[in-house]
Write a protein that holds these residues in place. Structure first.
Motif: not given
Length: 76
Positions: A7-11, A52-53
């Motif tokens: 839903k959102s990109e990883m920080s 980072g996934k």
């Protein structure tokens, strides 16, 4: 079957944490699967954290720290 989409990109901080874990693994001359085994986790999950996934729980981070024989502060 459709691939799941976040839903959102990883920080960026999560991505940097994964890169730091990978860096420490390389510095110590370890293999990812060895670290995963020592942390009592699946190697594929560790790879997701490194790339980072996937975000990790604090308890998971502590297992990785123990497997790497470092202190938490060494990740940051």
């Amino acid at each position: 079957m459709e691939k799941r989409v976040r839903k959102s990109e990883m920080s960026q901080k999560i991505i940097l944490l994964g890169k730091r874990i990978e860096e420490i693994i390389k510095e110590k001359g370890l293999k990812t699967r060895e670290v995963a085994h020592d942390a009592d986790m699946d190697v594929e999950n560790l790879r997701k954290y490194i790339k980072g996934k996937q975000e990790m729980k604090v308890s998971t981070m502590l297992k990785i720290v123990e497997a790497l024989k470092i202190e938490v502060k060494d990740l940051f």
